[in-house]
Design a protein around this motif. Structure first.
Motif, PDB file in Angstrom:
ATOM      1  N   ASP A   5      33.334 -28.745  11.821  1.00 49.90           N
ATOM      2  CA  ASP A   5      32.296 -28.614  10.922  1.00 49.90           C
ATOM      3  C   ASP A   5      30.971 -29.350  11.686  1.00 49.90           C
ATOM      4  OD1 ASP A   5      30.561 -27.354   9.329  1.00 49.90           O
ATOM      5  OD2 ASP A   5      30.763 -29.197   7.635  1.00 49.90           O
ATOM      6  N   ARG A   6      30.352 -28.728  12.301  1.00 53.15           N
ATOM      7  CA  ARG A   6      29.122 -29.269  13.127  1.00 53.15           C
ATOM      8  C   ARG A   6      27.821 -28.835  12.564  1.00 53.15           C
ATOM      9  NH1 ARG A   6      30.025 -33.797  15.850  1.00 53.15           N
ATOM     10  NH2 ARG A   6      28.587 -33.217  17.185  1.00 53.15           N
ATOM     11  N   PRO A   7      26.781 -29.438  12.644  1.00 55.46           N
ATOM     12  CA  PRO A   7      25.457 -29.099  12.377  1.00 55.46           C
ATOM     13  C   PRO A   7      24.992 -27.840  13.065  1.00 55.46           C
ATOM     14  CG  PRO A   7      25.263 -31.535  12.883  1.00 55.46           C
ATOM     15  CD  PRO A   7      26.642 -31.007  13.231  1.00 55.46           C
ATOM     16  N   ARG A   8      24.440 -26.820  12.173  1.00 56.09           N
ATOM     17  CA  ARG A   8      24.152 -25.543  12.939  1.00 56.09           C
ATOM     18  C   ARG A   8      22.663 -25.106  12.693  1.00 56.09           C
ATOM     19  NH1 ARG A   8      27.907 -22.239  14.595  1.00 56.09           N
ATOM     20  NH2 ARG A   8      26.859 -20.485  14.395  1.00 56.09           N
ATOM     21  N   ALA A   9      22.153 -24.304  13.623  1.00 50.64           N
ATOM     22  CA  ALA A   9      20.759 -23.731  13.386  1.00 50.64           C
ATOM     23  C   ALA A   9      20.955 -22.057  13.652  1.00 50.64           C
ATOM     24  CB  ALA A   9      19.763 -24.323  14.618  1.00 50.64           C
ATOM     25  N   GLU A  10      20.276 -21.352  12.934  1.00 48.78           N
ATOM     26  CA  GLU A  10      20.375 -19.795  13.006  1.00 48.78           C
ATOM     27  C   GLU A  10      19.003 -19.304  13.174  1.00 48.78           C
ATOM     28  OE1 GLU A  10      23.326 -18.498  12.824  1.00 48.78           O
ATOM     29  OE2 GLU A  10      24.471 -20.288  12.143  1.00 48.78           O
ATOM     30  N   GLY A  11      18.960 -18.438  13.894  1.00 46.05           N
ATOM     31  CA  GLY A  11      17.804 -17.700  14.415  1.00 46.05           C
ATOM     32  C   GLY A  11      17.886 -16.116  14.100  1.00 46.05           C
ATOM     33  N   ASP A  12      17.230 -15.389  14.403  1.00 50.09           N
ATOM     34  CA  ASP A  12      17.085 -13.822  14.488  1.00 50.09           C
ATOM     35  C   ASP A  12      18.279 -13.359  15.179  1.00 50.09           C
ATOM     36  OD1 ASP A  12      15.042 -13.576  12.556  1.00 50.09           O
ATOM     37  OD2 ASP A  12      13.590 -13.362  14.306  1.00 50.09           O
ATOM     38  N   ALA A  13      18.583 -13.806  16.344  1.00 50.49           N
ATOM     39  CA  ALA A  13      19.589 -13.366  17.385  1.00 50.49           C
ATOM     40  C   ALA A  13      20.517 -14.481  17.929  1.00 50.49           C
ATOM     41  CB  ALA A  13      18.768 -12.790  18.522  1.00 50.49           C
ATOM     42  N   VAL A  14      20.379 -15.685  17.588  1.00 48.92           N
ATOM     43  CA  VAL A  14      21.034 -16.768  18.228  1.00 48.92           C
ATOM     44  C   VAL A  14      21.407 -17.782  16.941  1.00 48.92           C
ATOM     45  CG1 VAL A  14      20.961 -18.512  19.845  1.00 48.92           C
ATOM     46  CG2 VAL A  14      19.857 -16.811  20.372  1.00 48.92           C
ATOM     47  N   GLY A  15      22.920 -17.991  16.950  1.00 50.21           N
ATOM     48  CA  GLY A  15      23.292 -19.081  16.149  1.00 50.21           C
ATOM     49  C   GLY A  15      23.568 -20.320  17.113  1.00 50.21           C
ATOM     50  N   ALA A  16      22.992 -21.485  16.836  1.00 50.04           N
ATOM     51  CA  ALA A  16      23.637 -22.665  17.538  1.00 50.04           C
ATOM     52  C   ALA A  16      24.406 -23.755  16.949  1.00 50.04           C
ATOM     53  CB  ALA A  16      22.406 -23.146  18.125  1.00 50.04           C
ATOM     54  N   ARG A  17      25.436 -24.128  17.476  1.00 44.56           N
ATOM     55  CA  ARG A  17      26.158 -25.143  17.047  1.00 44.56           C
ATOM     56  C   ARG A  17      26.184 -26.458  17.824  1.00 44.56           C
ATOM     57  NH1 ARG A  17      32.486 -26.887  16.250  1.00 44.56           N
ATOM     58  NH2 ARG A  17      32.542 -25.712  18.261  1.00 44.56           N
ATOM     59  N   LEU A  18      25.609 -27.591  17.357  1.00 44.18           N
ATOM     60  CA  LEU A  18      25.427 -28.836  17.958  1.00 44.18           C
ATOM     61  C   LEU A  18      26.702 -29.441  18.312  1.00 44.18           C
ATOM     62  CD1 LEU A  18      23.616 -31.293  19.178  1.00 44.18           C
ATOM     63  CD2 LEU A  18      23.761 -32.165  17.104  1.00 44.18           C
ATOM     64  N   LEU A  19      27.120 -29.658  19.585  1.00 40.82           N
ATOM     65  CA  LEU A  19      28.302 -30.221  20.021  1.00 40.82           C
ATOM     66  C   LEU A  19      28.456 -31.674  20.432  1.00 40.82           C
ATOM     67  CD1 LEU A  19      29.816 -27.353  22.474  1.00 40.82           C
ATOM     68  CD2 LEU A  19      30.265 -27.757  20.252  1.00 40.82           C
ATOM     69  N   HIS A  20      27.323 -31.944  21.171  1.00 36.69           N
ATOM     70  CA  HIS A  20      27.229 -33.608  21.601  1.00 36.69           C
ATOM     71  C   HIS A  20      25.763 -33.733  21.801  1.00 36.69           C
ATOM     72  CE1 HIS A  20      31.441 -34.053  22.607  1.00 36.69           C
ATOM     73  NE2 HIS A  20      31.005 -32.660  23.117  1.00 36.69           N
ATOM     74  N   ARG A  21      24.942 -35.043  21.554  1.00 39.32           N
ATOM     75  CA  ARG A  21      23.996 -35.451  21.823  1.00 39.32           C
ATOM     76  C   ARG A  21      24.070 -36.482  22.837  1.00 39.32           C
ATOM     77  NH1 ARG A  21      20.800 -37.977  17.770  1.00 39.32           N
ATOM     78  NH2 ARG A  21      18.900 -37.495  18.937  1.00 39.32           N
ATOM     79  N   ILE A  22      23.428 -36.351  23.881  1.00 46.07           N
ATOM     80  CA  ILE A  22      23.643 -37.109  25.203  1.00 46.07           C
ATOM     81  C   ILE A  22      22.237 -37.813  25.319  1.00 46.07           C
ATOM     82  CG2 ILE A  22      24.284 -37.524  27.199  1.00 46.07           C
ATOM     83  CD1 ILE A  22      26.386 -35.120  26.753  1.00 46.07           C
ATOM     84  N   ARG A  23      21.893 -38.977  25.332  1.00 42.06           N
ATOM     85  CA  ARG A  23      20.770 -39.794  25.733  1.00 42.06           C
ATOM     86  C   ARG A  23      20.763 -40.003  27.019  1.00 42.06           C
ATOM     87  NH1 ARG A  23      21.430 -41.727  20.592  1.00 42.06           N
ATOM     88  NH2 ARG A  23      19.905 -41.057  19.082  1.00 42.06           N
ATOM     89  N   ILE A  24      20.034 -39.622  27.939  1.00 41.19           N
ATOM     90  CA  ILE A  24      19.938 -39.834  29.678  1.00 41.19           C
ATOM     91  C   ILE A  24      18.673 -39.746  29.939  1.00 41.19           C
ATOM     92  CG2 ILE A  24      20.530 -37.498  29.883  1.00 41.19           C
ATOM     93  CD1 ILE A  24      22.246 -38.788  32.503  1.00 41.19           C
ATOM     94  N   ARG A  25      18.245 -40.712  30.952  1.00 42.30           N
ATOM     95  CA  ARG A  25      17.071 -40.592  31.714  1.00 42.30           C
ATOM     96  C   ARG A  25      17.794 -40.238  33.283  1.00 42.30           C
ATOM     97  NH1 ARG A  25      15.026 -46.033  29.858  1.00 42.30           N
ATOM     98  NH2 ARG A  25      14.212 -45.651  28.052  1.00 42.30           N
ATOM     99  N   GLY A  26      17.309 -39.197  33.670  1.00 37.92           N
ATOM    100  CA  GLY A  26      18.094 -38.832  35.199  1.00 37.92           C
ATOM    101  C   GLY A  26      18.116 -37.382  35.199  1.00 37.92           C
ATOM    102  N   THR A  27      19.617 -37.145  35.919  1.00 35.21           N
ATOM    103  CA  THR A  27      19.730 -35.770  36.286  1.00 35.21           C
ATOM    104  C   THR A  27      20.958 -35.135  35.706  1.00 35.21           C
ATOM    105  OG1 THR A  27      18.669 -36.106  38.469  1.00 35.21           O
ATOM    106  CG2 THR A  27      20.123 -34.236  38.002  1.00 35.21           C
ATOM    107  N   VAL A  28      20.821 -33.989  35.332  1.00 39.78           N
ATOM    108  CA  VAL A  28      22.060 -33.104  34.559  1.00 39.78           C
ATOM    109  C   VAL A  28      22.368 -32.108  35.724  1.00 39.78           C
ATOM    110  CG1 VAL A  28      22.847 -32.004  32.519  1.00 39.78           C
ATOM    111  CG2 VAL A  28      21.018 -33.541  32.271  1.00 39.78           C
TER     112      VAL A  28
END
Length: 176
Positions: A76-99
């Motif tokens: 059970d993770r935090p979720r946000a729901e929109g009209d067409a997209v539901g999003a479940r937060l998996l990880h929060r990663i703090r970084i200054r650099g390149t992904v």
């Protein structure tokens, strides 16, 4: 917690106790007391030290993230729901650099990866099949929908354990 974070961040930045005390406008003895957890710094002192270390204030206040974080598809993770997209937060990663984002296939042979540079993290989300991955001494078995985040500055492994194994891999590189 503040004292331990302060000492960890100061050491990682290669700043002496005397230099950080001067940059933060406080006495060396006071800073030493804060690092030992024997002093209760004011908010303005913490802001000054965070500024001198060039880190957000929260870096001094929050516990450092665990070295390995596994999220299961059923968690059970935090979720946000929109009209067409539901999003479940998996990880929060703090970084200054390149992904870097990779679509990867993982075969059944075990692959040993050498340690990357300090500060590099990997975040893998299994999209199909199952994969064993993570630090060589703490690898986790993941199914489709599971994810893992770990410090890649130590040896780590990858091995597909299903018939078709796909994942999205994020490589997080800090600023040099």
């Amino acid at each position: 917690m503040v004292g331990g974070n302060l000492r960890r961040l100061r050491t990682a930045a290669g700043i002496s106790l005397a230099d950080l005390a001067a940059a933060g406008g406080i006495g060396k003895t006071t800073l030493h007391g804060i690092e030992l957890g024997q002093a209760n710094p004011t908010l303005s002192t913490l802001w000054a030290l965070a500024t001198a270390l060039k880190v957000p204030l929260g870096e001094l206040l929050e516990a450092p993230a665990s070295a390995v974080e596994v999220v299961r598809a059923t968690d059970d993770r935090p979720r946000a729901e929109g009209d067409a997209v539901g999003a479940r937060l998996l990880h929060r990663i703090r970084i200054r650099g390149t992904v870097e984002v990779y679509d990867i296939e993982v075969a059944g042979a075990e692959q040993h990866s050498d340690a990357h540079l300090p500060g590099v993290e990997e975040c893998l989300v299994v999209t199909e099949g199952s994969v064993t991955t993570g630090p060589a001494d703490a690898a986790a078995e993941l199914e489709a929908g599971d994810s893992i985040r770990f410090d890649a500055a130590s040896p780590h492994v990858y091995q597909g354990t299903g018939t078709r194994n796909h994942a999205v891999l994020l490589m997080l590189h800090p600023e040099p």
